[in-house]
Design an enzyme around this catalytic site. Structure first.
Site, PDB file in Angstrom:
ATOM      1  CB  SER A  95       4.010 -27.645  82.531  1.00  0.00           C
ATOM      2  OG  SER A  95       2.897 -26.938  83.037  1.00  0.00           O
ATOM      3  CB  SER A  96       1.362 -29.242  87.083  1.00  0.00           C
ATOM      4  OG  SER A  96       0.920 -27.930  86.819  1.00  0.00           O
ATOM      5  N   GLY A  98       5.517 -32.622  85.110  1.00  0.00           N
ATOM      6  CA  GLY A  98       6.957 -32.572  84.864  1.00  0.00           C
ATOM      7  C   GLY A  98       7.699 -31.859  85.979  1.00  0.00           C
ATOM      8  NE  ARG A  99       6.492 -25.948  85.406  1.00  0.00           N
ATOM      9  CZ  ARG A  99       5.926 -24.807  85.109  1.00  0.00           C
ATOM     10  NH1 ARG A  99       5.203 -24.171  86.026  1.00  0.00           N
ATOM     11  NH2 ARG A  99       6.053 -24.286  83.918  1.00  0.00           N
ATOM     12  CG  ASP A 112       0.038 -45.263  64.422  1.00  0.00           C
ATOM     13  OD1 ASP A 112       0.834 -44.344  64.164  1.00  0.00           O
ATOM     14  OD2 ASP A 112       0.391 -46.433  64.651  1.00  0.00           O
ATOM     15  CB  THR A 120      -0.053 -48.255  78.152  1.00  0.00           C
ATOM     16  OG1 THR A 120      -1.128 -49.204  78.191  1.00  0.00           O
ATOM     17  CG2 THR A 120       1.039 -48.715  79.107  1.00  0.00           C
ATOM     18  CD  GLU A 122       6.284 -45.855  77.049  1.00  0.00           C
ATOM     19  OE1 GLU A 122       6.859 -44.752  76.915  1.00  0.00           O
ATOM     20  OE2 GLU A 122       6.048 -46.588  76.088  1.00  0.00           O
TER      21      GLU A 122
END
Length: 178
Positions: A95-96, A98-99, A112, A120, A122
């Site tokens: 979350s840190s 994302g913030r 899987d 990897t 993105e």
């Protein structure tokens, strides 16, 4: 069902989950924190073609960090090598992270059963942000699997991402028949 910290520890003891390097302090209530490896990559071409091998430029994150730019896709890699032989691992951003406006995966958040490699990433950002080698970047969440498995990822003859690498790996879409 998601594995709890105690269940993750049990699976590590049994050898069905492997994390290298492993540090007990990175084990959360129901996840394990992973870190940004020292390499990033970007595609050489401005226009990517799903039918061709799109090459990447790989570079090392300098000590002072690297500024990611909006409108570019960066491929990163986890510092941790993981193996998962009896569960489905999901990688989610912390979350840190994302913030700070950092997304660590566009679509490839699930591994899987039998996935054995560094992950990897993105990476895309909503505004300029400086990142550093070894910063916490995501967390692995392990789900139980119901039923037997016939086709483990690491044993599939057509699996495109089985070669162990500490570097980000570009898209192998071009290897598909379409």
């Amino acid at each position: 069902m998601i594995l709890t910290d105690l269940q993750i520890l049990e699976e590590i003891e049994k050898g069905t989950i492997l994390i290298e390097p492993y540090d007990r302090s990175f084990l959360g209530t129901n996840s394990y924190d992973v870190h940004l490896g020292k390499y990033l990559a970007s595609y050489k071409d401005e226009v990517l073609d799903a039918r061709k091998h799109n090459e990447i430029d790989v570079f090392e994150i300098p000590e002072e960090g690297f500024v990611l730019e909006p409108g570019r896709l960066y491929l990163g890699v986890t510092e941790e090598y993981t193996e998962t032989h009896a569960h489905v691992p999901f990688l989610e951003g912390k979350s840190s992270v994302g913030r700070l406006g950092i997304d660590i995966h566009a679509t490839a958040g699930k591994g899987d059963v039998g996935f054995c490699n560094h992950w990897t990433l993105e990476i895309s950002v909503s505004q300029k942000v400086r990142v550093y080698h070894n910063m916490p970047i995501g967390q692995l969440i392990y789900f139980e699997v119901k039923g037997g498995i016939e086709n483990y990822y690491n044993k599939k003859s057509n699996a495109k991402y089985n070669q162990r690498s500490v570097y980000p790996v570009e898209s192998m879409m071009w290897k598909n028949k379409f």
